[in-house]
Design a protein around this motif. Sequence first.
Motif, PDB file in Angstrom:
ATOM      1  N   HIS A 124      13.465   2.459 -10.773  1.00 18.52           N
ATOM      2  CA  HIS A 124      12.421   1.673 -10.238  1.00 18.52           C
ATOM      3  C   HIS A 124      12.002   0.769 -10.903  1.00 18.52           C
ATOM      4  O   HIS A 124      12.072   0.639 -12.108  1.00 18.52           O
ATOM      5  N   MET A 128      12.486   1.653  -5.603  1.00 17.32           N
ATOM      6  CA  MET A 128      10.702   1.363  -5.370  1.00 17.32           C
ATOM      7  C   MET A 128      10.122   0.663  -6.532  1.00 17.32           C
ATOM      8  O   MET A 128      10.619   0.209  -7.404  1.00 17.32           O
ATOM      9  N   ARG A 129       8.834  -0.123  -5.952  1.00 13.58           N
ATOM     10  CA  ARG A 129       8.132  -0.929  -7.012  1.00 13.58           C
ATOM     11  C   ARG A 129       7.058   0.211  -6.958  1.00 13.58           C
ATOM     12  O   ARG A 129       6.104   0.377  -5.992  1.00 13.58           O
ATOM     13  N   HIS A 170       1.289   1.897   4.862  1.00 14.45           N
ATOM     14  CA  HIS A 170       2.692   2.700   4.798  1.00 14.45           C
ATOM     15  C   HIS A 170       3.049   3.035   3.186  1.00 14.45           C
ATOM     16  O   HIS A 170       3.911   3.551   3.013  1.00 14.45           O
ATOM     17  N   ARG A 171       1.946   2.655   2.436  1.00 16.05           N
ATOM     18  CA  ARG A 171       2.231   2.915   1.125  1.00 16.05           C
ATOM     19  C   ARG A 171       1.842   4.590   0.564  1.00 16.05           C
ATOM     20  O   ARG A 171       1.089   4.945   1.225  1.00 16.05           O
ATOM     21  N   TRP A 172       2.358   5.002  -0.337  1.00 16.18           N
ATOM     22  CA  TRP A 172       1.968   6.499  -0.722  1.00 16.18           C
ATOM     23  C   TRP A 172       1.087   6.233  -2.046  1.00 16.18           C
ATOM     24  O   TRP A 172       1.175   5.309  -2.747  1.00 16.18           O
ATOM     25  N   VAL A 215       7.861  10.129  -0.478  1.00 19.17           N
ATOM     26  CA  VAL A 215       8.463   8.769  -0.099  1.00 19.17           C
ATOM     27  C   VAL A 215       9.036   9.095   1.358  1.00 19.17           C
ATOM     28  O   VAL A 215       9.745  10.019   1.713  1.00 19.17           O
ATOM     29  N   LYS A 234      -4.137   1.985   2.076  1.00 20.28           N
ATOM     30  CA  LYS A 234      -2.715   2.003   1.642  1.00 20.28           C
ATOM     31  C   LYS A 234      -1.754   1.940   2.703  1.00 20.28           C
ATOM     32  O   LYS A 234      -0.572   1.479   2.363  1.00 20.28           O
ATOM     33  N   SER A 245       2.090  -5.248  -3.243  1.00 22.59           N
ATOM     34  CA  SER A 245       3.521  -5.863  -3.476  1.00 22.59           C
ATOM     35  C   SER A 245       4.240  -4.577  -3.872  1.00 22.59           C
ATOM     36  O   SER A 245       5.364  -4.578  -4.394  1.00 22.59           O
ATOM     37  N   CYS A 246       3.633  -3.345  -3.998  1.00 18.66           N
ATOM     38  CA  CYS A 246       4.194  -2.089  -4.109  1.00 18.66           C
ATOM     39  C   CYS A 246       4.239  -0.965  -3.202  1.00 18.66           C
ATOM     40  O   CYS A 246       3.692  -1.385  -2.107  1.00 18.66           O
ATOM     41  N   ASP A 247       5.298   0.136  -3.383  1.00 19.55           N
ATOM     42  CA  ASP A 247       5.479   1.013  -2.588  1.00 19.55           C
ATOM     43  C   ASP A 247       4.697   2.094  -2.621  1.00 19.55           C
ATOM     44  O   ASP A 247       4.290   2.975  -1.785  1.00 19.55           O
ATOM     45  N   GLY A 248       3.999   2.357  -3.622  1.00 18.20           N
ATOM     46  CA  GLY A 248       3.214   3.588  -3.810  1.00 18.20           C
ATOM     47  C   GLY A 248       2.398   3.472  -5.451  1.00 18.20           C
ATOM     48  O   GLY A 248       2.830   2.458  -6.147  1.00 18.20           O
TER      49      GLY A 248
END
Length: 207
Positions: A41, A1-2, A129-131, A206, A127, A79-82
């Motif tokens: 990560h 993940m990013r 889909h991001r956490w 996640v 957010k 550009s990040c997942d969370g």
Amino acid sequence: MRILITAGPTREYVDDVRFLSNASSGRMGYSIAEAAVRAGHEVVLVTGPVDLPVPEGVQVAQIETTDELRKSCLELFPSCDGIIATAAVCDYRPRQRVHGKMTKTGAPIVLELVETSDVLAELGEQKAHRWVVGFALESQDPRTNAMRKLRMKNCDCIVLNDTSAISSLENQVEILSPDSETVAEFRGPKTRIAEQLIEFIEDKIVK
Ligand code: CTP
């Protein structure tokens, strides 16, 4: 993940040499950044001024004011997942920043303060889909206040700690879920809590 991580204090300037800030060593956020890198990560660390070395393998954006924190986060979050938000953000700034250095007059002065932006609330709103993992530092009515923040900032969970965490090498945290459950409790060195928090996010947050 990013993973986007915010850490350290923000500063709000009264004039060019004086500022308001928060007591924050940045240690919790930096430990989380290190633990996330160790777990494989990619980490983007947006950090206020702290006395800690930049963790190896981490992309860093140095900021001072809450407005700079906001700009960096808005740019990097897509550009990040969370995000894990540990920054101790200054909630108020002087309405006007005086250019140069204010001179003493011998009389009292009044500082007018206005609220800064709530960076995490803004990221929570967009957010998709991001956490989003928030931190809450509470000195009274901890659970009620932490849950209010979790909802207001649209967090997937919130890490509750108290003022004894400030400048300490150790911490004691409780993780609260959106349905007000205590889903984990960690205590000990911040470095260990950081590892446990990353494992918790991988396992439970996640999707
Ligand atoms: N936060 C933020 N922007 C702000 C204030 C807080 O992004 N202007 C983030 C913090 O990094 C933390 C969470 O929101 O993850 C809660 O911060 P905290 O200081 O505990 O709460 P506040 O929302 O500032 O509320 P208060 O100071 O009234 O307790």
